[in-house]
Design an enzyme around this catalytic site. Structure first.
Site, PDB file in Angstrom:
ATOM      1  N   ARG A 219     -46.312 -20.881 -17.975  1.00 46.26           N
ATOM      2  CA  ARG A 219     -45.190 -20.647 -17.071  1.00 46.26           C
ATOM      3  C   ARG A 219     -43.968 -20.207 -17.871  1.00 46.26           C
ATOM      4  O   ARG A 219     -43.872 -20.442 -19.084  1.00 46.26           O
ATOM      5  CB  ARG A 219     -44.852 -21.912 -16.286  1.00 46.26           C
ATOM      6  CG  ARG A 219     -45.993 -22.440 -15.414  1.00 46.26           C
ATOM      7  CD  ARG A 219     -45.565 -23.716 -14.709  1.00 46.26           C
ATOM      8  NE  ARG A 219     -46.612 -24.236 -13.825  1.00 46.26           N
ATOM      9  CZ  ARG A 219     -47.513 -25.137 -14.172  1.00 46.26           C
ATOM     10  NH1 ARG A 219     -47.517 -25.623 -15.401  1.00 46.26           N
ATOM     11  NH2 ARG A 219     -48.413 -25.569 -13.307  1.00 46.26           N
ATOM     12  N   LYS A 244     -44.398 -28.426 -15.491  1.00 38.27           N
ATOM     13  CA  LYS A 244     -43.908 -28.476 -14.118  1.00 38.27           C
ATOM     14  C   LYS A 244     -44.500 -29.637 -13.328  1.00 38.27           C
ATOM     15  O   LYS A 244     -43.811 -30.287 -12.534  1.00 38.27           O
ATOM     16  CB  LYS A 244     -44.238 -27.158 -13.416  1.00 38.27           C
ATOM     17  CG  LYS A 244     -43.790 -27.087 -11.970  1.00 38.27           C
ATOM     18  CD  LYS A 244     -44.162 -25.757 -11.349  1.00 38.27           C
ATOM     19  CE  LYS A 244     -43.754 -25.701  -9.880  1.00 38.27           C
ATOM     20  NZ  LYS A 244     -44.127 -24.395  -9.261  1.00 38.27           N
ATOM     21  N   HIS A 305     -43.520 -14.076 -13.276  1.00 39.96           N
ATOM     22  CA  HIS A 305     -44.521 -15.077 -12.891  1.00 39.96           C
ATOM     23  C   HIS A 305     -45.862 -14.429 -12.536  1.00 39.96           C
ATOM     24  O   HIS A 305     -46.904 -15.085 -12.593  1.00 39.96           O
ATOM     25  CB  HIS A 305     -44.018 -15.895 -11.699  1.00 39.96           C
ATOM     26  CG  HIS A 305     -44.804 -17.146 -11.460  1.00 39.96           C
ATOM     27  ND1 HIS A 305     -44.791 -18.228 -12.327  1.00 39.96           N
ATOM     28  CD2 HIS A 305     -45.662 -17.486 -10.468  1.00 39.96           C
ATOM     29  CE1 HIS A 305     -45.582 -19.174 -11.866  1.00 39.96           C
ATOM     30  NE2 HIS A 305     -46.127 -18.768 -10.752  1.00 39.96           N
TER      31      HIS A 305
END
Length: 357
Positions: A219, A244, A305
């Site tokens: 990420r 995350k 992303h």
């Protein structure tokens, strides 16, 4: 009479009192206000209102919620705690110091500002109000995943109050249908020639980050936080202590990923005690670099992303790993979420069916 006040007994429902029949008591206090009490199973639910009608309405609502199993009790601490106060306390105990702390805090504060729920006592926020909110937000064009994240953040506050503060209340978010994510996931992958154009258009600082992203499926925040202390060149791994989903993971590195590290200005083969940030860039800077690079390269509708989607799909197309191994590499906690990030190329699948490389 009760405390010198007029008392009215309301029997709500028939049955043997020993079996838990509900009995509401409404009485007027010396100051002219009306108090409603509902006792069930040894627990007392009580609230005070300006009129008898409001007291009776509240009592009927509590009785209905008990009947449907929506609440098991509204203790005094919960009734004294406003939603905004619970959010503030939750942030101090649970969020601060964790990844995405500021984003989660902003999400909760924005939710309370938009709805006015912050002024409500914790037990007063009902599923119906939350359902109305989700419908209105969705109708206004808000993305389903954004609404789901709002509800998840609020639900976490209520669950924390239940498990950590011992409050005997219902979590209203758990009784609300979440907006469906069907058809909302992005399936953007690199088209022929786009990767070459991106690499050519990228700056010297951004080019190795692009390569790293498609080789590791990390990420944006994970790339930005990566430090040399957590890179093991000998074992070929990069450890991520903070991710995350709150769980640490160790990412295996391909030959190409190791070559990216060896080409960085901060890398020296003689330095065995390397420290500091690997790429020396913030998450927001990566987003800006991607926006500039895609425009320069003529690549439309491509976000940073999306490279995680690309990398995850490539891992499947290699045919070297099973689903659980890929989930371990990418950090997806559920197979359903992993499937949202996987968009296999039909042409690649067709070649595999024909036994072609």
């Amino acid at each position: 009479m009760q405390n010198g006040c007029t008392s009215v007994m309301l029997v709500a429902g028939q049955g043997n009192p020993k079996q838990g029949a509900k009995l509401a008591t409404i009485y007027q206090r010396a100051n002219g206000k009306w108090t409603a009490q509902v006792r069930r199973g040894g627990r007392l639910h009580s609230n005070t209102f300006s009129t008898r009608a409001l007291a009776e309405k509240w009592a009927r609502g509590v009785e209905s919620d008990i009947e449907r199993g929506r609440i098991t009790g509204e203790d005094e601490a919960a009734r004294r705690t406003k939603v905004a106060e619970a959010v503030e306390r939750y942030i101090g105990e649970r969020i601060e110091g964790r990844s995405h702390a500021r984003r989660d805090q902003n999400r909760l504060n924005a939710l309370l500002t938009a709805t006015g729920w912050g002024a409500l006592p914790l037990p007063a926020l009902r599923p119906a109000a939350i359902s109305n909110y989700t419908r209105e937000r969705t109708a206004a064009g808000c993305r389903p995943d954004t609404v789901r994240l709002d509800l998840a953040a609020l639900s976490a506050v209520y669950q924390h109050a239940i498990t950590e503060w011992g409050m005997d209340i219902d979590n209203p978010c758990r009784r609300v249908r979440r907006p469906s994510l069907a058809g909302t996931g992005r399936d953007r992958r690199l088209k022929p020639g786009e990767w070459e154009r991106l690499m050519e258009a990228a700056s010297d600082a951004f080019r190795p980050v692009l390569q790293w992203a498609v080789e590791t499926a990390m990420r944006r925040e994970e790339i930005a936080r990566l430090t040399w202390e957590h890179v093991d060149m000998k074992r070929g791994t990069a450890h991520l202590p903070q991710t995350k989903n709150g769980e640490a993971r160790t990412v295996p590195l391909s030959v190409a990923a190791l070559d990216v590290l060896r080409g960085l200005p901060t890398y020296s083969p003689e330095d065995k005690n390397r420290s500091g940030a690997v790429f020396g860039v913030t998450p927001d800077r990566l987003t800006k670099w991607m926006a500039v690079t895609t425009v320069k390269a003529g690549v439309e509708d491509m976000r940073f992303h999306d490279l995680r989607h690309e990398a995850t799909s490539r891992l499947f197309e290699l045919g070297l790993f099973n689903v659980l191994e890929i989930a371990r590499i990418t950090g997806h906690k559920t197979l359903s979420m992993l499937s949202r990030y996987t968009h296999l190329d039909p042409a690649t699948l067709a070649r595999k069916l024909r036994g072609e490389p």
